[in-house]
Design an enzyme around this catalytic site. Structure first.
Site, PDB file in Angstrom:
ATOM      1  N   TYR A  55     -15.123   3.273   8.967  1.00  0.00           N
ATOM      2  CA  TYR A  55     -14.085   3.506   9.968  1.00  0.00           C
ATOM      3  C   TYR A  55     -14.608   4.353  11.131  1.00  0.00           C
ATOM      4  CZ  TYR A  55     -11.095   2.045   6.058  1.00  0.00           C
ATOM      5  OH  TYR A  55     -10.529   1.377   4.999  1.00  0.00           O
ATOM      6  N   HIS A 126     -16.829  -0.627  -0.877  1.00  0.00           N
ATOM      7  CA  HIS A 126     -15.943  -1.187   0.152  1.00  0.00           C
ATOM      8  C   HIS A 126     -15.898  -2.718   0.114  1.00  0.00           C
ATOM      9  CE1 HIS A 126     -14.282  -0.097   4.405  1.00  0.00           C
ATOM     10  NE2 HIS A 126     -13.553  -1.011   3.817  1.00  0.00           N
ATOM     11  N   SER A 205      -2.863  -2.177   4.115  1.00  0.00           N
ATOM     12  CA  SER A 205      -2.083  -3.009   5.048  1.00  0.00           C
ATOM     13  C   SER A 205      -0.741  -3.399   4.435  1.00  0.00           C
ATOM     14  CB  SER A 205      -2.869  -4.261   5.456  1.00  0.00           C
ATOM     15  OG  SER A 205      -4.009  -3.905   6.207  1.00  0.00           O
ATOM     16  N   PRO A 206       0.001  -2.447   3.868  1.00  0.00           N
ATOM     17  CA  PRO A 206       1.253  -2.784   3.181  1.00  0.00           C
ATOM     18  C   PRO A 206       2.382  -3.208   4.116  1.00  0.00           C
ATOM     19  CG  PRO A 206       1.004  -0.408   3.306  1.00  0.00           C
ATOM     20  CD  PRO A 206      -0.294  -0.991   3.805  1.00  0.00           C
ATOM     21  N   GLY A 210       1.484  -4.186  11.003  1.00  0.00           N
ATOM     22  CA  GLY A 210       2.539  -3.999  11.996  1.00  0.00           C
ATOM     23  C   GLY A 210       3.604  -5.072  11.982  1.00  0.00           C
TER      24      GLY A 210
END
Length: 333
Positions: A55, A126, A205-206, A210
């Site tokens: 990140y 990852h 990403s629950p 967005g």
């Protein structure tokens, strides 16, 4: 806030995914704003924080480390290796998946330095580097545990078969994969494998990047560096189809007495006690909204209606590009 078990740790039922503060969705917020979000999460009772070497090519860990350092004994700190930024001969910094034991160990040592800590509570691979047997990468992570640099280990975006192979080398504490109403791949086999082996499932990403916040309406306005520009579900024609599902979804959120984002998170919390969502945000206001999902209660009937409305059959477009799909090991419908 509710608490849930994550291996030997007890953590807030909703954690904070820190990626958004440095990476992926266009120009990141300032370090000052990122610090505000992190401190607001601490104040609200969040005790699970998730970052990665990838990140911002290390910048996220450099942001998170100093802010969380004074609270280190009160939180569970997670990071990831095996995918990081590497500068090529041409001087360009690129994302590279590398699961060789020596690389996994170096990634961890670099993360420890950036995070300003002596030990990482939960360290994930990852991505599985398919050129390296999973047993070798996990073997290196096992050595990190033995050396006291890592307390527990996890995997990200892997299949049930790979989970079992890895678990035979060293107990896996958590598996982290994208999971939301519109990405249901974990339901094929991974959730069952996690329950069978006593592994916590961490859902990234629950809120569907967005979409389930009802916050993305014009996909043509994405910043050039926004990773959603390349994702098939956000391609204009597909997204127009997906947007058509939201009016009915908003109505269901209204019935539940919550916002669309809270409905998405509450759905995950209701799917199992071993599931922990880690939404990310750059806004303190949105953070507080997300964390309030902890108090939302959904009836079985409403859960069924939500699942019937938004699922892998009703949504248009794949979650990843063909290249990104080749990089993960998750089962597909």
């Amino acid at each position: 806030m509710q608490q849930r078990k994550l291996g030997p740790f007890t953590v807030s039922a909703i954690g904070l995914g820190c990626m958004n503060l440095s990476h992926a969705y266009g120009v990141p917020p300032s370090a000052e704003q990122g610090g505000k979000v992190l401190r607001a999460a601490l104040d609200a009772g969040v005790t699970l924080f998730d970052t990665a070497a990838l990140y911002g090519f290390g910048k996220n860990e450099e942001l998170v480390g100093p802010v969380l350092k004074p609270h280190r004994q009160d939180i569970t700190l997670c990071s990831k290796g095996g995918m990081a930024g590497v500068t090529g001969d041409d001087g360009v910094l690129r994302r590279v998946i590398d699961g060789r034991p020596e690389t996994v160990i170096k990634n961890c040592e670099d993360s420890l330095r950036r995070l300003q800590t002596d030990v990482i509570d939960l360290y994930y691979l990852h991505r599985w580097d398919k050129k390296v047997p999973i047993e070798e990468s996990v073997g290196a992570m096992k050595r990190l545990v033995e050396q006291g640099k890592v307390r527990t280990i996890g995997l990200s975006e892997v299949s049930a078969t790979t989970i079992r192979k890895a678990h035979a080398v060293h107990p896996i504490t958590a598996v982290q994969t994208e999971y939301s109403l519109w990405t249901r791949n974990p339901e094929i086999a991974v959730l069952d494998a996690c329950r069978e082996l006593g592994i916590t499932f961490v859902a990234f990403s629950p809120v569907a990047r967005g979409y389930l916040c009802d916050a993305v309406h014009d996909v043509t306005s994405f910043d050039a560096k926004d990773i959603r520009k390349a994702m098939p579900r956000f391609e204009p024609a597909n997204y127009a189809h997906n947007l058509a599902l939201l009016p009915a979804y908003r109505e269901l959120a209204g019935e539940a007495g919550c916002t669309p984002a809270q409905l998405a998170l509450a759905w995950l919390l209701h799917k199992g006690e071993n599931i922990i969502p880690i939404p990310g945000t750059t806004s303190v206001e949105h953070l507080k909204e997300d964390l309030a999902a902890d108090a939302v209660r959904l009836t079985p009937a409403l859960l069924q209606r939500v699942e019937a409305l938004i699922n892998e059959k009703t949504v248009a477009g794949n979650r990843y590009t063909e290249q990104a799909n080749r990089e993960v090991d998750t089962e597909v419908f």
